[in-house]
Write a protein that holds these residues in place. Structure first.
Motif, PDB file in Angstrom:
ATOM      1  N   ASP A 119      82.748 141.649  81.571  1.00  0.00           N
ATOM      2  CA  ASP A 119      81.793 140.957  80.132  1.00  0.00           C
ATOM      3  C   ASP A 119      80.354 141.337  80.551  1.00  0.00           C
ATOM      4  N   LEU A 120      80.143 141.147  82.077  1.00  0.00           N
ATOM      5  CA  LEU A 120      78.809 140.942  82.434  1.00  0.00           C
ATOM      6  C   LEU A 120      78.461 141.073  83.984  1.00  0.00           C
ATOM      7  N   SER A 121      76.949 141.580  84.153  1.00  0.00           N
ATOM      8  CA  SER A 121      76.516 141.986  85.617  1.00  0.00           C
ATOM      9  C   SER A 121      74.846 141.881  85.524  1.00  0.00           C
ATOM     10  N   HIS A 122      74.774 140.821  86.779  1.00  0.00           N
ATOM     11  CA  HIS A 122      73.647 140.233  87.442  1.00  0.00           C
ATOM     12  C   HIS A 122      73.060 141.942  87.743  1.00  0.00           C
ATOM     13  N   ARG A 123      71.555 141.976  88.450  1.00  0.00           N
ATOM     14  CA  ARG A 123      71.480 142.701  89.415  1.00  0.00           C
ATOM     15  C   ARG A 123      69.704 141.925  89.956  1.00  0.00           C
ATOM     16  N   LEU A 124      68.729 141.933  90.923  1.00  0.00           N
ATOM     17  CA  LEU A 124      68.572 141.401  91.304  1.00  0.00           C
ATOM     18  C   LEU A 124      67.804 142.041  92.399  1.00  0.00           C
ATOM     19  N   VAL A 125      66.740 142.270  92.539  1.00  0.00           N
ATOM     20  CA  VAL A 125      65.522 143.347  93.296  1.00  0.00           C
ATOM     21  C   VAL A 125      64.853 143.236  93.729  1.00  0.00           C
ATOM     22  N   LEU A 126      64.330 142.522  95.377  1.00  0.00           N
ATOM     23  CA  LEU A 126      62.857 142.233  95.701  1.00  0.00           C
ATOM     24  C   LEU A 126      62.065 143.944  96.396  1.00  0.00           C
ATOM     25  N   ASP A 127      61.199 143.787  95.960  1.00  0.00           N
ATOM     26  CA  ASP A 127      60.209 144.432  96.508  1.00  0.00           C
ATOM     27  C   ASP A 127      58.806 144.189  96.848  1.00  0.00           C
ATOM     28  N   ILE A 128      58.422 143.833  99.032  1.00  0.00           N
ATOM     29  CA  ILE A 128      57.243 143.267  99.316  1.00  0.00           C
ATOM     30  C   ILE A 128      56.164 143.507  99.829  1.00  0.00           C
ATOM     31  N   GLU A 129      55.072 144.403  99.284  1.00  0.00           N
ATOM     32  CA  GLU A 129      54.649 145.389 100.041  1.00  0.00           C
ATOM     33  C   GLU A 129      53.470 144.545 100.481  1.00  0.00           C
ATOM     34  N   ARG A 130      53.145 145.117 101.916  1.00  0.00           N
ATOM     35  CA  ARG A 130      51.921 144.321 102.448  1.00  0.00           C
ATOM     36  C   ARG A 130      50.722 145.784 102.754  1.00  0.00           C
ATOM     37  N   VAL A 131      49.282 145.789 101.842  1.00  0.00           N
ATOM     38  CA  VAL A 131      48.201 146.640 101.335  1.00  0.00           C
ATOM     39  C   VAL A 131      47.198 146.670 102.544  1.00  0.00           C
ATOM     40  N   VAL A 132      47.037 147.688 103.351  1.00  0.00           N
ATOM     41  CA  VAL A 132      46.569 147.767 104.213  1.00  0.00           C
ATOM     42  C   VAL A 132      44.735 149.192 103.692  1.00  0.00           C
ATOM     43  N   SER A 133      43.906 149.027 103.828  1.00  0.00           N
ATOM     44  CA  SER A 133      42.948 149.161 103.569  1.00  0.00           C
ATOM     45  C   SER A 133      42.455 150.251 104.443  1.00  0.00           C
ATOM     46  N   TYR A 134      41.903 151.583 104.499  1.00  0.00           N
ATOM     47  CA  TYR A 134      41.648 152.541 105.463  1.00  0.00           C
ATOM     48  C   TYR A 134      40.118 152.496 105.619  1.00  0.00           C
ATOM     49  N   ASP A 135      39.540 151.806 104.247  1.00  0.00           N
ATOM     50  CA  ASP A 135      38.386 152.004 104.038  1.00  0.00           C
ATOM     51  C   ASP A 135      37.760 151.284 104.529  1.00  0.00           C
ATOM     52  N   THR A 136      37.022 151.236 105.630  1.00  0.00           N
ATOM     53  CA  THR A 136      36.041 150.066 106.418  1.00  0.00           C
ATOM     54  C   THR A 136      35.636 149.771 105.397  1.00  0.00           C
ATOM     55  N   ALA A 137      34.495 150.110 104.717  1.00  0.00           N
ATOM     56  CA  ALA A 137      34.129 149.367 103.425  1.00  0.00           C
ATOM     57  C   ALA A 137      34.863 148.361 102.411  1.00  0.00           C
ATOM     58  N   VAL A 138      35.917 148.851 102.354  1.00  0.00           N
ATOM     59  CA  VAL A 138      36.905 148.058 101.467  1.00  0.00           C
ATOM     60  C   VAL A 138      37.888 146.921 102.193  1.00  0.00           C
ATOM     61  N   SER A 139      38.546 145.760 101.754  1.00  0.00           N
ATOM     62  CA  SER A 139      38.794 144.850 102.516  1.00  0.00           C
ATOM     63  C   SER A 139      40.209 145.228 101.977  1.00  0.00           C
ATOM     64  N   ASP A 140      41.543 144.770 102.863  1.00  0.00           N
ATOM     65  CA  ASP A 140      42.812 145.026 102.277  1.00  0.00           C
ATOM     66  C   ASP A 140      42.941 144.181 101.203  1.00  0.00           C
ATOM     67  N   ASP A 141      41.801 143.004 101.002  1.00  0.00           N
ATOM     68  CA  ASP A 141      42.425 142.245  99.488  1.00  0.00           C
ATOM     69  C   ASP A 141      42.279 143.115  98.186  1.00  0.00           C
ATOM     70  N   ASP A 142      40.576 143.813  98.686  1.00  0.00           N
ATOM     71  CA  ASP A 142      40.458 144.224  97.458  1.00  0.00           C
ATOM     72  C   ASP A 142      41.488 145.860  96.936  1.00  0.00           C
ATOM     73  N   ARG A 143      42.084 145.894  97.777  1.00  0.00           N
ATOM     74  CA  ARG A 143      42.430 147.331  97.539  1.00  0.00           C
ATOM     75  C   ARG A 143      43.811 146.304  96.959  1.00  0.00           C
ATOM     76  N   ALA A 144      44.737 145.747  97.599  1.00  0.00           N
ATOM     77  CA  ALA A 144      45.940 144.997  97.082  1.00  0.00           C
ATOM     78  C   ALA A 144      45.530 144.403  95.865  1.00  0.00           C
ATOM     79  N   GLN A 145      44.503 143.864  95.531  1.00  0.00           N
ATOM     80  CA  GLN A 145      44.083 143.546  94.231  1.00  0.00           C
ATOM     81  C   GLN A 145      43.866 144.927  92.808  1.00  0.00           C
ATOM     82  N   GLU A 146      43.224 145.640  93.361  1.00  0.00           N
ATOM     83  CA  GLU A 146      43.305 147.538  92.785  1.00  0.00           C
ATOM     84  C   GLU A 146      45.245 147.657  92.460  1.00  0.00           C
TER      85      GLU A 146
END
Length: 316
Positions: A119-146
């Motif tokens: 009568d009941l079902s549960h599902r849990l999913v985790l997704d963890i992504e580390r964003v890396v910017s390959y543009d030297t003018a854009v930081s990893d944090d700014d790319r992750a914010q995008e």
């Protein structure tokens, strides 16, 4: 037979040696002249090149933790209540979870847990992504914010408004004598007169249909009786929204759908960003044969509590 007189220095080998020495000396002088070139001090630097562009700083995180072991078993028991009714091997398998297949575990990891009952079902999913910017003018944090902003907009949740820039009040500009009208006077009009076609100052305009002036405070005859606006839907505080005190920025999404004739499925997603890492917690509950939909407040609270645990894990 008369012999040729011997003369010192005239033998063939000696002459050839002199020729070789002469050629070698000339070649050495030529090479010395060619290698002299322009001194290093005389080389001019192009002034147009300018200083090197600054390189954006890297993100805080270089690796990711193992997701299937990041959720305590006590939390899994709360999120997967149906697992308690399973046999021991199946229950252990449900609590272990299934790791997502990724090509680089330093860039992206994930894990899925599920427990089903009739009568009941549960599902849990985790997704963890580390964003890396390959543009030297854009930081990893700014790319992750995008990346995060695209997720939030795709969920239909508007971004929080930004404060408008503060500006200084305008400075009064002095005018030359004779060009500015007197106080309270309209240019080109005699003081005390009213422009043609307009109502006198301080009185309400005449009604366009009757030509009479409505009593003060009643407004026009064509205005609605009340100025109340229709009330919108009452907010429950559980609708999709931006969350506070979770990572650098976060939101929660809540979607309810029907399954089959009487079943319901509620899907909760909590997404937050910490530096250059984006974490998504997806929690679903599905009922079968029940007219009552899963409780939104309870599921949101469970998903948010897990998101807080993961945010604390990132701070370790």
């Amino acid at each position: 037979m008369q012999r040729k007189r011997y003369t010192p220095g005239r033998t063939g080998s000696t002459a050839r040696t002199a020729v070789v020495l002469t050629l070698g000396l000339g070649l050495g002088i030529g090479l010395t002249g060619c290698s002299a070139g322009t001194p290093a001090d005389d080389i001019t630097v192009d002034a147009k090149a300018g200083p090197a562009a600054p390189v954006a700083p890297p993100g805080r995180y270089r690796t990711l933790f193992e997701p299937c072991g990041a959720v305590p078993q006590a939390t899994l028991k709360d999120l997967l209540p149906g697992a308690a009714a399973l046999a021991d091997p199946e229950r252990d398998k449900a609590y272990r979870g299934v790791a997502a297949v990724t090509y680089d575990t330093d860039r992206r990891v994930g894990c899925t847990w599920k427990a089903d009952t009739p009568d009941l079902s549960h599902r849990l999913v985790l997704d963890i992504e580390r964003v890396v910017s390959y543009d030297t003018a854009v930081s990893d944090d700014d790319r992750a914010q995008e990346v995060y902003v695209r997720k939030q907009l795709a969920a239909g949740i508007p971004l929080p408004p930004t404060a408008p820039p503060t500006t200084a009040p305008p400075t009064a500009t002095p005018t030359s004598p004779g060009t500015a009208p007197a106080t309270g006077q309209t240019p080109g009009k005699t003081p005390g007169t009213t422009p043609t076609g307009s109502a006198p100052t301080g009185k309400p305009p005449a009604d366009a249909t009757t030509g009479t002036t409505p009593p003060a405070g009643t407004g026009s005859a064509t205005a609605p009786a009340t100025g109340a606006t229709p009330a919108g839907p009452t907010s429950t505080g559980l609708e999709p929204r931006v969350l506070d005190s979770l990572g650098d920025i976060a939101y929660v999404d809540d979607a309810l759908s029907t399954v089959g004739a009487n079943g319901h499925q509620r899907a909760i997603s909590v997404v937050f960003r910490t530096s250059n890492v984006i974490v998504t917690v997806s929690y679903q509950e599905q009922t079968t044969g029940s007219a009552e939909a899963p409780d939104s407040g309870e599921l949101q609270e469970k998903a948010r509590n897990l998101a807080r645990l993961l945010a604390e894990r990132l701070e370790e």
